[in-house]
Design an enzyme around this catalytic site. Structure first.
Site, PDB file in Angstrom:
ATOM      1  N   THR A  11      -5.262   1.788   4.936  1.00 40.63           N
ATOM      2  CA  THR A  11      -4.957   2.954   5.769  1.00 40.63           C
ATOM      3  C   THR A  11      -6.207   3.690   6.211  1.00 40.63           C
ATOM      4  O   THR A  11      -6.299   4.151   7.353  1.00 40.63           O
ATOM      5  CB  THR A  11      -4.072   3.937   4.959  1.00 40.63           C
ATOM      6  OG1 THR A  11      -2.869   3.264   4.613  1.00 40.63           O
ATOM      7  CG2 THR A  11      -3.737   5.175   5.755  1.00 40.63           C
ATOM      8  N   ASP A  55      -4.366  -5.077   5.657  1.00 41.25           N
ATOM      9  CA  ASP A  55      -3.582  -4.217   4.767  1.00 41.25           C
ATOM     10  C   ASP A  55      -3.706  -4.832   3.362  1.00 41.25           C
ATOM     11  O   ASP A  55      -3.678  -6.063   3.215  1.00 41.25           O
ATOM     12  CB  ASP A  55      -2.114  -4.252   5.217  1.00 41.25           C
ATOM     13  CG  ASP A  55      -1.276  -3.198   4.519  1.00 41.25           C
ATOM     14  OD1 ASP A  55      -0.812  -2.271   5.191  1.00 41.25           O
ATOM     15  OD2 ASP A  55      -1.073  -3.331   3.291  1.00 41.25           O
ATOM     16  N   SER A  56      -3.820  -4.012   2.354  1.00 41.55           N
ATOM     17  CA  SER A  56      -4.102  -4.586   1.030  1.00 41.55           C
ATOM     18  C   SER A  56      -2.927  -5.370   0.454  1.00 41.55           C
ATOM     19  O   SER A  56      -3.095  -6.092  -0.528  1.00 41.55           O
ATOM     20  CB  SER A  56      -4.582  -3.520   0.045  1.00 41.55           C
ATOM     21  OG  SER A  56      -3.519  -2.737  -0.413  1.00 41.55           O
ATOM     22  N   SER A  57      -1.746  -5.261   1.052  1.00 44.06           N
ATOM     23  CA  SER A  57      -0.644  -6.111   0.585  1.00 44.06           C
ATOM     24  C   SER A  57      -0.938  -7.576   0.898  1.00 44.06           C
ATOM     25  O   SER A  57      -0.336  -8.475   0.308  1.00 44.06           O
ATOM     26  CB  SER A  57       0.665  -5.687   1.243  1.00 44.06           C
ATOM     27  OG  SER A  57       0.991  -4.394   0.802  1.00 44.06           O
ATOM     28  N   THR A  87      -4.718   1.185  -0.610  1.00 44.42           N
ATOM     29  CA  THR A  87      -4.392   1.663  -1.961  1.00 44.42           C
ATOM     30  C   THR A  87      -3.364   0.785  -2.670  1.00 44.42           C
ATOM     31  O   THR A  87      -3.322   0.751  -3.900  1.00 44.42           O
ATOM     32  CB  THR A  87      -3.859   3.112  -1.910  1.00 44.42           C
ATOM     33  OG1 THR A  87      -2.695   3.148  -1.082  1.00 44.42           O
ATOM     34  CG2 THR A  87      -4.905   4.070  -1.382  1.00 44.42           C
ATOM     35  N   ASP A  88      -2.531   0.068  -1.889  1.00 40.96           N
ATOM     36  CA  ASP A  88      -1.394  -0.636  -2.502  1.00 40.96           C
ATOM     37  C   ASP A  88      -1.813  -1.600  -3.617  1.00 40.96           C
ATOM     38  O   ASP A  88      -1.179  -1.653  -4.668  1.00 40.96           O
ATOM     39  CB  ASP A  88      -0.602  -1.397  -1.438  1.00 40.96           C
ATOM     40  CG  ASP A  88       0.158  -0.453  -0.510  1.00 40.96           C
ATOM     41  OD1 ASP A  88       0.209   0.763  -0.803  1.00 40.96           O
ATOM     42  OD2 ASP A  88       0.684  -0.923   0.521  1.00 40.96           O
TER      43      ASP A  88
HETATM   44  N1  ASP Z   1      -0.487  -0.382   3.024  1.00 41.18           N
HETATM   45  C1  ASP Z   1      -1.777   0.262   2.882  1.00 41.18           C
HETATM   46  C2  ASP Z   1      -2.686  -0.708   2.172  1.00 41.18           C
HETATM   47  O1  ASP Z   1      -2.638  -0.826   0.973  1.00 41.18           O
HETATM   48  C3  ASP Z   1      -1.653   1.532   2.142  1.00 41.18           C
HETATM   49  C4  ASP Z   1      -2.943   2.276   1.940  1.00 41.18           C
HETATM   50  O2  ASP Z   1      -4.011   1.868   2.292  1.00 41.18           O
HETATM   51  O3  ASP Z   1      -2.874   3.373   1.361  1.00 41.18           O
HETATM   52  O4  ASP Z   1      -3.472  -1.368   2.790  1.00 41.18           O
END
Ligand code: ASP
Length: 342
Positions: A11, A55-57, A87-88
């Site tokens: 994000t 995206d970290s997912s 953050t994920d």
């Molecule tokens: N979906 C985002 C990610 O993990 C959420 C974030 O960055 O807070 O890439």
């Protein structure tokens, strides 16, 4: 002071697409224009973006290897490293890096944000600028202040392999339930030096990049069936299992559960007991309902997080594919400050 800022995505580095309304990765130029402080800061910051930023997912062990190799390649040229990451799955990546980077004597600080950097109320700017300051911080002997992999988020610096993402909405997204914060950032950054580092060896940085994916998380719940447990424990090629248990490491006392766990251990699967509680440790033998786990040969995970235990297993099976006793012994040892063994 020189810091390498590695952009993997998340994000923090996203902008809203005007057509679809969805968040997507910004270009490096756009990102830089949103943080002019990067050019004007006392710390010299170089930027190295992943291509593509994600995206970290979508992060997988291949990305962990890339992150570790970037640190290794540029290790001599920088005082510290900041990794921007979604953050994920940040706690998984940061935990993995803590085990991959042996003899690390410089800071590797992960951070991200809950709102994109271009949004007025975003938490991104503070997280990023403080992470850079921490990565460049030196003590009075001119040694890096935080020589370990950590996560900085919303005023707190945590040991990476002690963290868990706890909140999808509030700015305070992470916590370290079983180890105190390494530093707090207010008007000043207050470091708690006695809690930082102490596990890096004297030698040169060594990167471990062999990762085994044949691991699983088996979360117990009231009413769990033997079919489900059997299916997981008979997964083809399975090497290690994070067994998420109740309370201080307890499990239902079904005979079939004991026999299935015992059978898996006898087939060479390493099973480690991790409590479903965030805080506190596994204490097998405290209650009768954990005796079967001990008898079955399940190991204690003490107060480790699921993220740290899973990534540690992946690294250990990668490093010692044919030495199960070594893997077991190291799983019962705190290697990078990831658990407290009383
Ligand atoms: N979906 C985002 C990610 O993990 C959420 C974030 O960055 O807070 O890439």
């Amino acid at each position: 002071m020189r810091v390498l800022l590695i952009l993997t995505g998340g994000t923090i580095s996203m902008v809203r697409n005007n057509t679809t309304g969805a968040l997507c990765p910004a270009s490096v130029e756009t990102f830089q224009s949103l943080v002019p402080e990067l050019v004007n800061s006392e710390v010299k910051v170089d930027i190295l973006p992943f291509d593509p930023m994600i995206d970290s997912s979508d992060v997988n062990p291949g990305h962990w290897v890339r992150m570790a190799e970037v640190v290794e390649k540029h290790y001599a040229n920088y005082d510290g490293f900041v990794i921007l990451h979604g953050t994920d799955t940040m706690s998984y990546s940061a935990s993995a890096l803590s085990f991959m980077l042996e003899n690390l004597h410089k800071p590797v600080v992960f951070t991200g944000s809950q709102l994109p950097i271009g949004v007025l109320r975003s938490d991104a700017r503070e997280n990023l600028l403080t992470a850079l300051e921490i990565a460049a911080a030196m003590d009075e002997r001119h040694q890096p202040r935080v020589p370990e992999v950590c996560i900085y988020f919303e005023g707190k610096l945590f040991r990476a392999n002690r963290t868990t993402k706890k909140n999808a909405e509030q700015f305070e997204a992470f916590d370290s339930y079983n180890y105190p914060t390494l530093a707090k950032a207010g008007v000043h950054i207050t470091y708690r030096d006695h809690l930082i580092g102490g596990f890096a060896g004297q030698g040169d940085l060594q990167v471990h990049s062999r990762i085994c994916r044949d691991v699983a998380i088996l979360k117990l719940f009231p009413g769990i069936t033997s079919n489900l447990v059997e299916a997981i424990l008979h997964t083809k090629g399975l090497r290690g299992v994070v067994l998420e248990t109740f309370g201080s490491g307890n499990a239902p006392s079904y005979d079939w559960l004991y026999h299935q766990l015992r059978d898996a251990v006898d087939r060479g699967v390493v099973i480690v007991n991790k409590t479903q509680c965030n805080m506190g440790a596994v204490e097998m033998g405290r209650y009768e309902v954990s005796l079967n786990l001990m008898k079955a040969g399940v190991l204690s995970g003490y107060d480790i997080t699921t993220e740290a235990l899973l990534t540690k297993m992946m690294l250990l099976f990668g490093e010692y594919p044919n030495d199960i006793e070594k893997v077991k012994q190291l799983l019962q040892t705190s290697l990078m400050g990831e658990m407290t063994i009383e």
